[in-house]
Design a protein around this motif. Structure first.
Motif, PDB file in Angstrom:
ATOM      1  N   LEU A  83      -8.107   0.634 -36.234  1.00 50.31           N
ATOM      2  CA  LEU A  83      -7.818   2.047 -36.453  1.00 50.31           C
ATOM      3  C   LEU A  83      -7.938   2.331 -37.947  1.00 50.31           C
ATOM      4  O   LEU A  83      -7.179   1.779 -38.748  1.00 50.31           O
TER       5      LEU A  83
ATOM      6  N   PHE B 134      -3.754   7.975 -34.346  1.00 51.47           N
ATOM      7  CA  PHE B 134      -3.989   7.278 -33.081  1.00 51.47           C
ATOM      8  C   PHE B 134      -5.480   7.304 -32.785  1.00 51.47           C
ATOM      9  O   PHE B 134      -6.262   7.930 -33.507  1.00 51.47           O
ATOM     10  N   HIS B 135      -5.876   6.588 -31.747  1.00 50.59           N
ATOM     11  CA  HIS B 135      -7.268   6.646 -31.289  1.00 50.59           C
ATOM     12  C   HIS B 135      -7.413   7.888 -30.390  1.00 50.59           C
ATOM     13  O   HIS B 135      -6.797   7.931 -29.308  1.00 50.59           O
TER      14      HIS B 135
ATOM     15  N   SER C 230     -10.833  -6.022 -28.379  1.00 53.77           N
ATOM     16  CA  SER C 230      -9.598  -5.776 -29.116  1.00 53.77           C
ATOM     17  C   SER C 230      -9.366  -6.716 -30.285  1.00 53.77           C
ATOM     18  O   SER C 230      -8.843  -6.308 -31.310  1.00 53.77           O
TER      19      SER C 230
ATOM     20  N   SER D 232      -4.314  -3.463 -32.708  1.00 53.25           N
ATOM     21  CA  SER D 232      -3.681  -2.619 -31.705  1.00 53.25           C
ATOM     22  C   SER D 232      -4.559  -1.415 -31.391  1.00 53.25           C
ATOM     23  O   SER D 232      -5.412  -1.017 -32.194  1.00 53.25           O
TER      24      SER D 232
ATOM     25  N   ILE E 224      -3.857   2.488 -30.426  1.00 54.85           N
ATOM     26  CA  ILE E 224      -2.753   3.448 -30.399  1.00 54.85           C
ATOM     27  C   ILE E 224      -3.168   4.678 -29.597  1.00 54.85           C
ATOM     28  O   ILE E 224      -4.120   5.381 -29.947  1.00 54.85           O
TER      29      ILE E 224
ATOM     30  N   SER F 155       4.333  -1.322 -27.775  1.00 54.60           N
ATOM     31  CA  SER F 155       5.413  -0.908 -28.668  1.00 54.60           C
ATOM     32  C   SER F 155       5.475   0.610 -28.632  1.00 54.60           C
ATOM     33  O   SER F 155       4.431   1.286 -28.598  1.00 54.60           O
TER      34      SER F 155
ATOM     35  N   ARG G 131       6.371   4.228 -30.294  1.00 52.08           N
ATOM     36  CA  ARG G 131       6.514   4.932 -31.563  1.00 52.08           C
ATOM     37  C   ARG G 131       6.853   6.382 -31.226  1.00 52.08           C
ATOM     38  O   ARG G 131       6.762   6.811 -30.074  1.00 52.08           O
TER      39      ARG G 131
ATOM     40  N   TYR H 187       4.852   7.769 -28.232  1.00 53.20           N
ATOM     41  CA  TYR H 187       3.473   7.379 -27.990  1.00 53.20           C
ATOM     42  C   TYR H 187       3.396   5.868 -28.132  1.00 53.20           C
ATOM     43  O   TYR H 187       4.304   5.243 -28.680  1.00 53.20           O
ATOM     44  N   TYR H 188       2.321   5.275 -27.616  1.00 52.03           N
ATOM     45  CA  TYR H 188       2.329   3.834 -27.402  1.00 52.03           C
ATOM     46  C   TYR H 188       1.238   3.106 -28.182  1.00 52.03           C
ATOM     47  O   TYR H 188       0.089   3.542 -28.248  1.00 52.03           O
ATOM     48  N   GLN H 189       1.658   1.985 -28.743  1.00 49.18           N
ATOM     49  CA  GLN H 189       0.763   1.063 -29.424  1.00 49.18           C
ATOM     50  C   GLN H 189       0.614  -0.160 -28.536  1.00 49.18           C
ATOM     51  O   GLN H 189       1.600  -0.838 -28.237  1.00 49.18           O
TER      52      GLN H 189
ATOM     53  N   ARG I   2      -1.528  -3.827 -27.418  1.00 50.62           N
ATOM     54  CA  ARG I   2      -2.378  -4.901 -27.918  1.00 50.62           C
ATOM     55  C   ARG I   2      -2.256  -6.105 -26.990  1.00 50.62           C
ATOM     56  O   ARG I   2      -1.248  -6.285 -26.315  1.00 50.62           O
TER      57      ARG I   2
END
Length: 310
Positions: free
Chosen positions: A54, A60-61, A95, A99, A101, A120, A122, A283-285, A287
């Protein structure tokens, strides 16, 4: 409303900026089944090794889920589950250790968890528009009032030479780098246009640009604060709050439905943003687990089973 770029065109131009600025590769990937018009569209960034990452200054993506028109929740869920599996496989192939996102609009990460991804959580604040200052805390309203009474004013600008010094001032005060040059700002301004690239500047009574907020509009229900900066001598006069409030009013008049305040994970940042009355959203990270995590998980599993046998 202004002459806005459509979401797909915005993704294309945002990808172009990131490629030129950060020397990465960017690709808009579409995930779709041949028997359905539902699809996911996501912007993937790749580093020089061809692995996902990123770029800086991306919260985020960018990822968009477009279900078919339906009022049936089970149909939307079914379409997401099917398409997300395609996306999960693509992320897994590329990947590396980085991560991915997801934006706050993606709330169902079960397909990633089932594939073995770690997640994770956020947080960020999102404001619904049109915005009313009555939703803000008394402290923020007081700061806006002070700026107004002291003679500050906020307006849109196309002059990046006014914008850049405010960003530099924050960098010097806080000890970090946006790593944005004046040329970078001109490039993004040219790529996105004034409708999608909104630069709000607060001016002192003497006409000096003292605070700036840049908002990126990806769609009517998707905008976010990209970067901001202020000159130290003016911070106590409510310039940040006036600039924010003007931006929210302007976006409301354009018909934008919400704005993401781009992060609420650092305690001091979260406290400052919470006063605007937005909704705290996760929102989510995600990996894939790195080798040592996998090793520890296997070791713990073997230890547990050995004890059970004893």
């Amino acid at each position: 409303m202004g002459n806005f770029l459509q979401e797909n065109e915005m993704l294309t131009r945002w990808a172009q900026f990131n490629q030129e600025k950060w020397r990465c590769t960017a690709e808009i990937l579409k995930f779709q089944r041949p028997d359905s018009e539902a699809y996911i569209e996501s912007l993937f960034f790749f580093n020089h090794k061809g692995k996902l990452f990123l770029p800086p200054l991306n919260p985020f993506h960018p990822t968009l889920f477009h279900p078919t028109p339906t009022d049936k929740p089970y149909r939307i869920n079914e379409q997401w589950q099917q398409l997300a599996l395609q996306m999960v496989d693509e992320i897994a192939r590329n990947s590396g250790a980085a991560s991915f996102i997801l934006p706050p609009s993606i709330t169902d990460i079960r397909p990633f968890l089932r594939r073995g991804f770690k997640a994770s959580v956020r947080y960020t604040y999102q404001l619904s528009l049109p915005y009313s200052s009555e939703d803000a805390s008394p402290k923020i309203r007081g700061r806006i009032k002070k700026a107004n009474q002291t003679g500050y004013r906020t307006a849109l600008t196309q002059n990046m030479s006014e914008v850049h010094p405010c960003l530099v001032a924050t960098e010097e005060r806080k000890g970090f780098q946006h790593d944005l040059t004046l040329e970078d700002l001109h490039l993004l301004q040219e790529l996105l246009g004034e409708s999608n690239f909104r630069c709000y500047v607060c001016y002192s009574p003497e006409g000096e640009a003292v605070s700036v907020h840049i908002v990126i509009i990806m769609g009517k229900d998707w905008s976010f604060i990209w970067v901001a900066g202020s000159k130290t001598a003016h911070l106590k006069n409510g310039v940040v709050q006036q600039c924010h409030h003007y931006a929210f009013e302007d976006l409301s008049q354009l018909g934008i439905e919400s704005i993401d305040m781009a992060g609420a994970n650092i305690a001091s940042v979260a406290e400052a943003k919470s006063g605007w009355g937005g909704e705290l959203v996760p929102y989510y990270q995600i990996r894939l687990p790195i080798f040592m995590e996998t090793y520890r998980a296997c070791r713990n599993w073997l230890t547990f089973n050995k004890k059970q046998k004893i």
